[in-house]
Design a protein around this motif. Sequence first.
Motif, PDB file in Angstrom:
ATOM      1  N   ARG A   1       0.851  -1.187   0.000  1.00  0.00           N
ATOM      2  CA  ARG A   1       0.000   0.000   0.000  1.00  0.00           C
ATOM      3  C   ARG A   1       0.890   1.241   0.000  1.00  0.00           C
TER       4      ARG A   1
ATOM      5  N   SER B   1      -3.281   0.584  -3.488  1.00  0.00           N
ATOM      6  CA  SER B   1      -2.684  -0.683  -3.093  1.00  0.00           C
ATOM      7  C   SER B   1      -2.503  -1.551  -4.325  1.00  0.00           C
TER       8      SER B   1
ATOM      9  N   CYS C   1      -2.285  -5.783   2.887  1.00  0.00           N
ATOM     10  CA  CYS C   1      -1.280  -4.936   2.230  1.00  0.00           C
ATOM     11  C   CYS C   1      -0.392  -4.247   3.250  1.00  0.00           C
TER      12      CYS C   1
END
Length: 310
Positions: free
Chosen positions: A30, A74, A83
Motif C-alpha cells: 500500500r 494498493s 497490504c
Amino acid sequence: MDPLSDIIALLRPRAAIAKPISGRGQWGVRYRSYDPPGFTVVLTGEAWVTLGNQEPLRIAEGDFLLLPTTPAFSLCSKPGTPCMPAEPLAKAVRHGDQEGDPDFVALGGSFSIESANASLLLALLPDAIHVPASAGRGTRFGRLIELLSEECVSNYPGKELIIQRLLETLLVEALRWDIIGNNAASAGLLNGLRDPAIARVLRAIHEDVRTRWTVADLAGIAGMSRSGFAARFNEVVGCAPIEYLARWRIALAKQALLNGAKSLDRIADDIGYESASAFSTAFSKRLGCSPGRFARGYVAGVSPGLLAVS
C-alpha cells in the motif's frame, strides 16, 4: 498544434523512474499519494490495483495503467490480500516469495513533468487511464508494449534511453486512447476532445488564443445555443468555457515567463490581453503574485503556492 499536443508540449513529460516490479505467491503493498504521474506496464501475469476507496481493478499482461496524479493505492496478488505499507523506490522491487520465478512482472514508475503548469493542466485529465491488452493488442499501442517488453529483457546498447522514449510515447498514446476509445471518460480536456462540438471549440481556442472570445462566439462554433453550449461545455470539460480560456492563457503566460525571452507587453499581446497592465492584473488575481515575482521565485526554486501567501 491541436489541444492535446499543446498540453503535452507544456508538460514536457519524461519517464523519471522506470523499474521492474515483480511478485510471487501471496503479497500486497500500500502506497501513500504522491504528486508525479504514475504508470504500470504489465509484462507477465496479473495483479490487482485499488485506488482510494474504489473497487479493485485487475491489470494483466499487456495492460497499461496511467495515473495522471497518483492517489493512495494498493497493489496485490489477489483482492482481499493484506497490504503492507511501502515507499516508492527507484530500484527493482520484488514482492512476496523471494525464491523462484515471479508470476507477476511489470515495469512501473513515474513521469516527470513541468511543475509550473502541472496542477492547472492535470486538473483537466481523468484520475486514471487503463488501457487493457484486449483494447491495445494488434494496434499501435499493442506494438509499443511488445517493443517495450523486448527492450526490457535485452542487453542492447542504449537500452535505458529506448525504454524512456517508448514510455513517453506510451503516455501520449494512452491519452489519445482515452479520447478515442473510452466511453466512461470523466470531465476534462480529454472528454472534451471526444465531443465533436466541444472539440471544435477547444481547437478554436488553442489555434487563436488572442481572440477576445465570448460565450456567444464559441457557441456559434459549436453550433449550439448560448445557454446550451455553456451547460454542455461545463458538463464535458469540467469548467466554464471562458474559465478554460483564462486557464490556458495563464498557462501559456507562465511558460513564456519562465523562458524569459519576451517582455510583458509581448506576452500580453500574444495571449489576448489589451496591455501589460491588464495581463499583470489578471495574472496576480489568479496566482496571488505578479508575473515578475512568479518568474523570479520559480527560478529560485520557490513554490508558486508559497509566492501567493508570502
